[in-house]
Structures are given as C-alpha cells and as structure tokens.
Design an enzyme around this catalytic site. Structure first.
Site, PDB file in Angstrom:
ATOM      1  N   GLY A   1       0.780  -1.159  -0.095  1.00 20.60           N
ATOM      2  CA  GLY A   1       0.177  -0.388  -0.108  1.00 20.60           C
ATOM      3  C   GLY A   1       0.960   1.164  -0.015  1.00 20.60           C
ATOM      4  O   GLY A   1       1.824   1.289  -0.627  1.00 20.60           O
TER       5      GLY A   1
ATOM      6  N   GLY B   1       2.832   2.404   2.210  1.00 17.39           N
ATOM      7  CA  GLY B   1       4.324   1.831   2.552  1.00 17.39           C
ATOM      8  C   GLY B   1       4.574   2.344   4.013  1.00 17.39           C
ATOM      9  O   GLY B   1       5.817   2.579   4.290  1.00 17.39           O
TER      10      GLY B   1
ATOM     11  N   ASP C   1       0.517  -7.801   4.733  1.00 20.13           N
ATOM     12  CA  ASP C   1      -0.902  -7.192   5.419  1.00 20.13           C
ATOM     13  C   ASP C   1      -1.895  -7.317   4.084  1.00 20.13           C
ATOM     14  O   ASP C   1      -1.897  -6.247   3.490  1.00 20.13           O
ATOM     15  CB  ASP C   1      -0.303  -5.921   5.800  1.00 20.13           C
ATOM     16  CG  ASP C   1      -1.430  -5.120   6.299  1.00 20.13           C
ATOM     17  OD1 ASP C   1      -2.114  -5.804   7.424  1.00 20.13           O
ATOM     18  OD2 ASP C   1      -1.518  -4.136   6.077  1.00 20.13           O
TER      19      ASP C   1
ATOM     20  N   CYS D   1      -6.696  -5.798   9.019  1.00 24.04           N
ATOM     21  CA  CYS D   1      -7.117  -4.768   9.795  1.00 24.04           C
ATOM     22  C   CYS D   1      -9.052  -5.336   9.554  1.00 24.04           C
ATOM     23  O   CYS D   1      -9.648  -4.377   9.569  1.00 24.04           O
ATOM     24  CB  CYS D   1      -6.950  -3.597   9.344  1.00 24.04           C
ATOM     25  SG  CYS D   1      -7.240  -3.052   7.754  1.00 24.04           S
TER      26      CYS D   1
END
Length: 426
Positions: A247, A249, A308, A361
């Site tokens: 994403g 970073g 992630d 998340c």
C-alpha cells in the site's frame, strides 16, 4: 429605475458547509471520509477551531448514522435529494449528539440551506425543530448493522459492549516519534502520552503537517495494532524483508526504520509514489515492485515476509466509520477468497526456516482465522507460532490473535507462520 440590492442571506459557519459537502461525497460512495475531508480542509484554510468542528461533524454523523437515519427517514420522502439528506443528517447529529443549543442548530442549518443553496430552508427548519432521538433498539445501541454487531460479539464476547461504545468516540492520533520529534512536539505545546508498541498518543497544538517533527521526518502516524504486525516479524535489523500488499508503505517505513532491507510489493503503481514520498520525508529507503499477488511472484525467497492483505477494514470502524455503511456479508466472503489466493504466493517467497506474518485490519473470522486455517491444512511445510512482541490488548483467534479495537487501537488479526527448515521451495 432604482436598483435595490438583493438582501444578503444570514451568515453561516463555513465549517458546516464543508462538512455537509464532504458527507455528500462519502455517502454517495465517491470517497472515504479521511481523504475527502483532508483535501477539503487543505483547500479551505479554515481556522483550527472550524477545522475541528467540520471534522467532528463528518465523523460523528457517520458514527451515528444508523440512529440518525432511523430518526430522519419517517420525516422525509423517498425522493429526498442527497444534498438535503446530508445537510439534515449533519444538523440532526449536532442537535442530538453535540452540546450545540437546539435553537442554534436550527438557525445555523436554515441559514446554511439558504445561503449555500443546499436545501429548502422551510423543510430544514421543520425537520430540525421536530427531530428527536429514536427509541432504543439493538441497532441504535451499537450503531452497527445487526449482523456486524453479532460478529463483534462472537469474537470479543462480553467485551463487545465496551467496544461498541468506544467506536463512537473520536479517534486519537498515534505517532511513532524519535527523541528529537518528542522534544520538538513538546516544545510546540503538544501533549503526549506513551502508548503500546513504542507509539505515543498525541494531542497536537497545530495540524500535524505544520509541525517540525513531521516536516523533518521525526514522526510517523501509525496505529499501535498496525505496528504490532511489523513487530511480529521479530528482529529484522540487517535482514531482507518482503512487504507484500504494501500500500502506501507505512509498514515498509517502519521496517526500514528497524534496519531492514525492504522490498515493498503492491498492485497499484501510484501507491509506490506515495510510499516513496513518505520514505523521502523520513530519510529512509526501500525498493518497490508492482505485481498482482494473486499470481506467482518470481523473487528470491526471504527470511522475513509480511503480507498485510487487502481486507474489509472491519477492525477500523472508529477511524473509518463509513465502512459499516458499505460492508456486506458478501463483501466479506469475496475478500476472504482474495486473501486465500494471495497467501500461498506470499508463502512461496519464504526461505526455509523463515517467518511469514499474515495480517488484516479486520475482525471477521473468514478473513483471519479462516484463511490461515485453510492455508495450514494444505501446506504442512508451515506451522503456526506465537505472535511476538504484542503489547496491545488482544484475544486468541484460531492460529493467531485479534487485537481489541478499544482505546483507539484498531482491530487486527495477526498470525505468525514458520516454514520448516527442512522444507523445499517450489
């Protein structure tokens, strides 16, 4: 012929107009709240107090949307214009959940409706005078769709009620700060409270971008739960680390700050530009690679791999309350399917004896424990290990853990998997 000037409309606070226009975009699905609000505030150059009011209205309206919508719907027709609805939602939030006197709310939003031509002033006057908080119900008590509240109750048990209440409060700012940044922020009048994972909970004396600490690369916003994903890899100093689905970073930056040699991989090239700009600000370095992680990646294996993965964000409802208005059970299943396609390709990049951290998340069982359980069932060369260095509150979840989304900490699923030293790659 004598020219008679048109009477000027009564004034209104520009913060409220800004908030309504941001809400209009968010409720239409055109943007998430954070970037839309950030852009609008940068363009408007409002005083700090007005910026705070606009922010409070946008996020408060989204957090309390189920109750506000329940109260408004019987008072409106089905063809109510989105502008009208957005203005009335904001006004209802101020009347029902803020300390603004009711007569002031009505006056401000009638003037706004007239002056900004957002809604019929008479309708706004009538609705905001009459509107009352809806009767208590399961939805108004949690401000969540029933099925989503049930997920929270399933995974957090008796603690879910406290979480529901916490999700309705403003999100604090968490920073990873150097010693120089800490001193600079304190000198500028910001207040800091030590938090988990080496973060600080900060109340700024001015906008973050205007602080010396941010400008000089001494401070990085990051939620403690997000930082726990990085710390779960263990000691990465001097080690090569693959940051997959990186994403913007932020985790790449935290890995680089810990001395890692980072290669960040993402599907979208524009994300690399954002990450590089942030790394430049911080004085850090990383390499970037554009790739679709649902496909194999031809890259040398590494001892440390972090995936992630893209997810529904159901663990970030305090900072992204609009997610609960868009999320569906079908979207959760679709995201779990995507994650299950990515995880084996991430695993293929782990060297024998190396570590793979999988995180999302999200608090849904499908996206966390379910994805990892299915992966381990088909990949006996990997075993689950205890997640390292977790300072944030958490509960067990399958082969990993779930951080508890309370006190401003996001809800993350984190699993740490080890490739057996005697296993082969390919």
């Amino acid at each position: 012929m004598t020219f008679t000037p048109r009477p000027r409309p009564e004034t209104f606070n520009p913060a409220r107009e800004l908030a309504v226009r941001v809400l209009l975009r968010v409720l239409a699905g055109e943007s998430f709240a954070a970037p839309a609000l950030d852009t609008a505030l940068q363009q408007a150059h409002l005083p700090g107090r007005d910026s705070g009011l606009a922010t409070h209205i946008v996020y408060g309206t989204l957090r309390h949307f189920p109750s506000l919508d329940t109260a408004l719907t019987p008072m409106l027709t089905g063809d109510t214009h989105p502008k009208v609805r957005a203005l009335l939602l904001a006004g209802a939030f101020e009347k029902l959940y803020l300390d603004t006197p009711p007569h002031a709310v009505v006056s401000e939003y009638v003037n706004l409706a007239r002056g900004a031509r957002l809604a019929p002033p008479g309708l706004v006057n009538a609705v905001l005078r009459r509107i009352e908080a809806p009767a208590p119900s399961p939805v108004t008590r949690t401000e969540l769709p029933g099925w989503l509240a049930d997920i929270y109750r399933t995974v957090y048990g008796a603690g879910a009620d406290a979480i529901f209440a916490d999700l309705l409060t403003p999100q604090p700012l968490w920073l990873s700060v150097s010693d120089a940044g800490f001193r600079s922020l304190a000198t500028e009048g910001s207040r800091m409270q030590p938090g988990p994972q080496g973060t600080d909970r900060v109340e700024l004396s001015r906008p973050l971008r205007e602080t010396e600490a941010f400008a000089r690369g001494w401070a990085q916003p990051i939620n403690p739960a997000s930082l726990a994903c990085v710390d779960a890899l263990g000691n990465v100093d001097g080690q090569r680390v693959l940051d997959l689905a990186g994403g913007a970073g932020i985790k790449a930056a935290m890995l680089a700050a810990r001395g890692a040699q980072v290669t960040s991989v993402d599907l979208l090239p524009r994300k690399h530009g954002q990450a590089q700009a942030n790394l430049d600000r911080l004085g850090l370095q990383a390499e970037f690679l554009t790739h679709d992680l649902t496909q194999p990646l031809d890259l040398a294996p590494a001892a440390h791999v972090l995936l992630d993965a893209p997810c529904t964000g159901s663990g970030t409802l305090r900072s992204h309350p609009e997610i609960k208005l868009r999320l569906t059970p079908e979207a959760i299943e679709g995201m779990a399917t995507l994650q299950a396609r990515m995880l084996p390709h991430a695993a293929a990049l782990v060297a024998p004896g190396g570590t793979l951290v999988y995180s999302v998340c999200s608090v849904t069982p499908q996206e966390g424990p379910g994805v990892v359980a299915d992966f381990l069932a088909g990949h006996p060369e990997f075993v689950a290990e205890d997640v390292l260095e977790v300072e944030v509150p958490h509960v067990p979840a399958g082969d990993g853990l779930l951080t508890v989304p309370e006190g401003g900490i996001d809800g993350f699923f984190i699993a740490r998997l080890r490739r057996r030293a005697d296993s082969s790659i390919g």
